[in-house]
Structures are given as C-alpha cells and as structure tokens.
Design a protein around this motif. Sequence first.
Motif, short mmCIF file in Angstrom:
data_model
loop_
_atom_site.label_atom_id
_atom_site.label_comp_id
_atom_site.label_asym_id
_atom_site.label_seq_id
_atom_site.Cartn_x
_atom_site.Cartn_y
_atom_site.Cartn_z
N GLY A 84 -2.23 24.69 -31.44
CA GLY A 84 -1.29 24.68 -32.56
C GLY A 84 -1.87 24.04 -33.82
N GLY A 85 -2.89 23.19 -33.64
CA GLY A 85 -3.44 22.49 -34.80
C GLY A 85 -4.80 23.00 -35.24
N THR A 86 -5.28 24.07 -34.64
CA THR A 86 -6.62 24.57 -34.98
C THR A 86 -6.74 24.90 -36.46
OG1 THR A 86 -6.75 25.50 -32.75
CG2 THR A 86 -8.44 26.21 -34.31
N VAL A 87 -5.66 25.40 -37.04
CA VAL A 87 -5.72 25.82 -38.45
C VAL A 87 -5.68 24.63 -39.43
CG1 VAL A 87 -4.72 28.11 -38.10
CG2 VAL A 87 -3.21 26.15 -38.53
N LEU A 88 -5.51 23.42 -38.90
CA LEU A 88 -5.41 22.26 -39.80
C LEU A 88 -6.73 21.99 -40.52
CD1 LEU A 88 -3.29 19.83 -37.60
CD2 LEU A 88 -2.51 21.29 -39.47
N ARG A 89 -7.83 22.48 -39.93
CA ARG A 89 -9.12 22.33 -40.62
C ARG A 89 -9.46 23.64 -41.34
NH1 ARG A 89 -13.27 18.75 -36.93
NH2 ARG A 89 -12.10 16.81 -37.14
N LYS A 90 -9.67 23.51 -42.64
CA LYS A 90 -9.94 24.69 -43.47
C LYS A 90 -11.11 25.50 -42.94
CE LYS A 90 -8.22 23.85 -48.11
NZ LYS A 90 -8.28 22.54 -48.78
N GLU A 91 -12.15 24.78 -42.47
CA GLU A 91 -13.35 25.49 -42.01
C GLU A 91 -13.06 26.34 -40.78
OE1 GLU A 91 -13.06 22.10 -42.06
OE2 GLU A 91 -14.30 21.15 -40.52
N ASN A 92 -12.08 25.91 -39.98
CA ASN A 92 -11.72 26.71 -38.80
C ASN A 92 -11.07 28.03 -39.24
OD1 ASN A 92 -12.59 24.51 -37.39
ND2 ASN A 92 -10.58 23.91 -36.60
N VAL A 93 -10.19 27.93 -40.23
CA VAL A 93 -9.51 29.14 -40.72
C VAL A 93 -10.55 30.08 -41.34
CG1 VAL A 93 -7.77 30.02 -42.33
CG2 VAL A 93 -7.38 27.86 -41.15
N GLN A 94 -11.46 29.49 -42.10
CA GLN A 94 -12.52 30.28 -42.73
C GLN A 94 -13.33 31.03 -41.66
OE1 GLN A 94 -12.82 30.72 -45.90
NE2 GLN A 94 -14.60 32.05 -45.62
N MET A 143 3.08 26.13 -44.45
CA MET A 143 2.25 26.80 -45.46
C MET A 143 0.88 27.16 -44.90
SD MET A 143 3.64 27.52 -48.23
CE MET A 143 2.44 27.61 -49.54
N ILE A 144 0.32 26.24 -44.13
CA ILE A 144 -1.02 26.48 -43.57
C ILE A 144 -0.98 27.68 -42.63
CG2 ILE A 144 -2.91 25.52 -42.17
CD1 ILE A 144 -2.03 22.75 -43.06
N TYR A 145 0.04 27.72 -41.77
CA TYR A 145 0.17 28.86 -40.86
C TYR A 145 0.31 30.16 -41.67
CZ TYR A 145 1.04 25.78 -36.80
OH TYR A 145 0.93 24.86 -35.80
N GLN A 146 1.23 30.12 -42.64
CA GLN A 146 1.52 31.35 -43.40
C GLN A 146 0.30 31.83 -44.19
OE1 GLN A 146 5.05 30.43 -45.66
NE2 GLN A 146 6.40 30.81 -43.91
N GLN A 147 -0.39 30.87 -44.81
CA GLN A 147 -1.54 31.26 -45.63
C GLN A 147 -2.72 31.74 -44.79
OE1 GLN A 147 -2.11 27.82 -48.08
NE2 GLN A 147 -0.57 28.48 -49.56
N SER A 148 -2.76 31.29 -43.53
CA SER A 148 -3.88 31.69 -42.67
C SER A 148 -3.68 33.09 -42.08
CB SER A 148 -4.04 30.71 -41.50
OG SER A 148 -4.15 29.40 -41.96
N ALA A 149 -2.41 33.48 -41.92
CA ALA A 149 -2.10 34.65 -41.11
C ALA A 149 -2.34 35.99 -41.80
CB ALA A 149 -0.63 34.59 -40.68
N ASP A 150 -2.92 36.94 -41.03
CA ASP A 150 -2.98 38.33 -41.50
C ASP A 150 -1.71 39.06 -41.08
OD1 ASP A 150 -5.71 38.41 -42.56
OD2 ASP A 150 -6.31 38.01 -40.50
N ILE A 151 -1.21 38.69 -39.91
CA ILE A 151 -0.02 39.35 -39.34
C ILE A 151 0.86 38.24 -38.76
CG2 ILE A 151 0.79 40.94 -37.53
CD1 ILE A 151 -2.01 42.19 -37.57
N THR A 152 2.19 38.39 -38.92
CA THR A 152 3.11 37.39 -38.36
C THR A 152 4.14 38.07 -37.45
OG1 THR A 152 2.88 36.07 -40.36
CG2 THR A 152 4.78 35.58 -38.98
N ILE A 153 4.40 37.45 -36.31
CA ILE A 153 5.39 38.01 -35.39
C ILE A 153 6.35 36.91 -34.93
CG2 ILE A 153 5.74 39.06 -33.11
CD1 ILE A 153 3.20 40.58 -33.49
N LYS A 154 7.65 37.19 -35.07
CA LYS A 154 8.67 36.25 -34.61
C LYS A 154 8.84 36.41 -33.10
CE LYS A 154 11.52 35.96 -38.73
NZ LYS A 154 12.72 36.43 -39.40
N THR A 155 8.93 35.32 -32.39
CA THR A 155 9.00 35.44 -30.92
C THR A 155 10.34 35.03 -30.33
OG1 THR A 155 8.21 33.18 -30.48
CG2 THR A 155 6.52 34.89 -30.82
N ASP A 156 11.28 34.56 -31.16
CA ASP A 156 12.57 34.11 -30.62
C ASP A 156 13.28 35.25 -29.90
OD1 ASP A 156 13.02 31.35 -32.11
OD2 ASP A 156 12.21 32.78 -33.56
N ASN A 157 13.84 34.92 -28.74
CA ASN A 157 14.62 35.88 -27.96
C ASN A 157 13.88 37.17 -27.62
OD1 ASN A 157 16.94 34.14 -28.20
ND2 ASN A 157 17.15 34.92 -30.28
N LYS A 158 12.58 37.07 -27.50
CA LYS A 158 11.83 38.27 -27.12
C LYS A 158 11.08 38.01 -25.82
CE LYS A 158 10.93 39.99 -31.80
NZ LYS A 158 9.94 39.92 -32.88
#
Length: 175
Positions: A84-94, A143-158
């Motif tokens: 869950g925290g992998t994206v906290l480092r900019k270099e990881n997202v890059q 914001m970090i999650y949203q800015q990193s993502a190419d695609i987003t999927i909601k998982t509630d009740n699925k």
Amino acid sequence: MSDTSCNTIYLIGFMGTGKSSVSKLLGKMTGRKEYDLDLMIEEDAKKSIADIFREEGEESFRDQETKVLYQTKEISNAIISCGGGTVLRKENVQFMKEHGKILLLTATAQTVLDRVKNSNDRPILNGNMNVEYIENLMEKRRMIYQQSADITIKTDNKALVEIANEVVSLLEKNK
Ligand code: S3P
C-alpha cells in the motif's frame, strides 16, 4: 526502454483494496507470472513485515521495498502486487511508469476496515483499526495514488472475479 520491459502490470492501492488476491487471480486468468512485493521482502529478509517494522523501523522497510521492486527490472509481462505504501517514494512510481501500467484499486474506508480488521499483519494499522484512522491515512495518500494510476477500479461490493474481469477488459481498451 525496450518493448519487453514495458508491459508489466503494477497493482497499487491502499491496504485491503484486494491487490494480492486480484493479482493472484489475474495471474491465473492471463497466464502472466505474478509477484507480490510484500512476500518478496519477507523472503529476502527472512522475517515478517511486522518484525521488520518492529526491529528496523519503517524507513528500513521502505528501503527493502524499493530494492525488491527494482529486482523486478528484468521481468517482463508480469503482474506485480505492490504494498500500500510502495507509491510513497517518487522513484518507485517512476520505475513502474517506465516498466508498465499502473492499476489502482480503491475501496472506502469502511470496506477496507471490514476486510482487514481481523488481521495483525499490517503494522501501520495495528492499534488503529477504525474508520477514522483509515479515512485519514487514505486522504493523505489519495493524491499520490490518483496521480500514479493509469487505470482505476473501485472494488467495493464486488467479487474478486468481477474485479479481475474488469481489469482484463480495461487493459484491453488501454493497450
Ligand atoms: C503498507 C501496506 C502493506 C505492507 C506494509 C505497509 C502501507 O501492504 O507493505 O504493511 O504502508 O500501506 P498491503 O497493502 O498489501 O497490505
């Protein structure tokens, strides 16, 4: 960047959004090799994530997380479930952006709580198992999650299979 090095799928998102389970199922459905960064860290360190946090602290855990992520450099066409925290480092997202597509799984704080409340495996949530804490941390990371993502999927009740099918069809569209 060669063709083969840029087609891995990285699953990101808050704890309890289903990254590991969806990743395993996607591996089966697509025939791609599947990796879980948390498991790679535990294998490498020969201790649990909880022990790493307790004995070495979060910063050391984050260093190990970056190290195992970079170890996937030569792997192509894989599915990689991140922490869950992998994206906290900019270099990881890059790194992920250079090697593939980033897929964000989301869920509400209540859904996350329902999914993780009986587990002691997540040091960040131990002693903080309530909606308010989860909501707060989610908001800090949103914001970090949203800015990193190419695609987003909601998982509630699925159901898992529903999420995995959605991933496959979205990946087809975003090819
Ligand atoms: C963390 C999430 C965990 C694990 C570690 C830290 C985080 O992974 O990497 O406990 O900071 O969000 P999951 O998201 O797979 O639970």
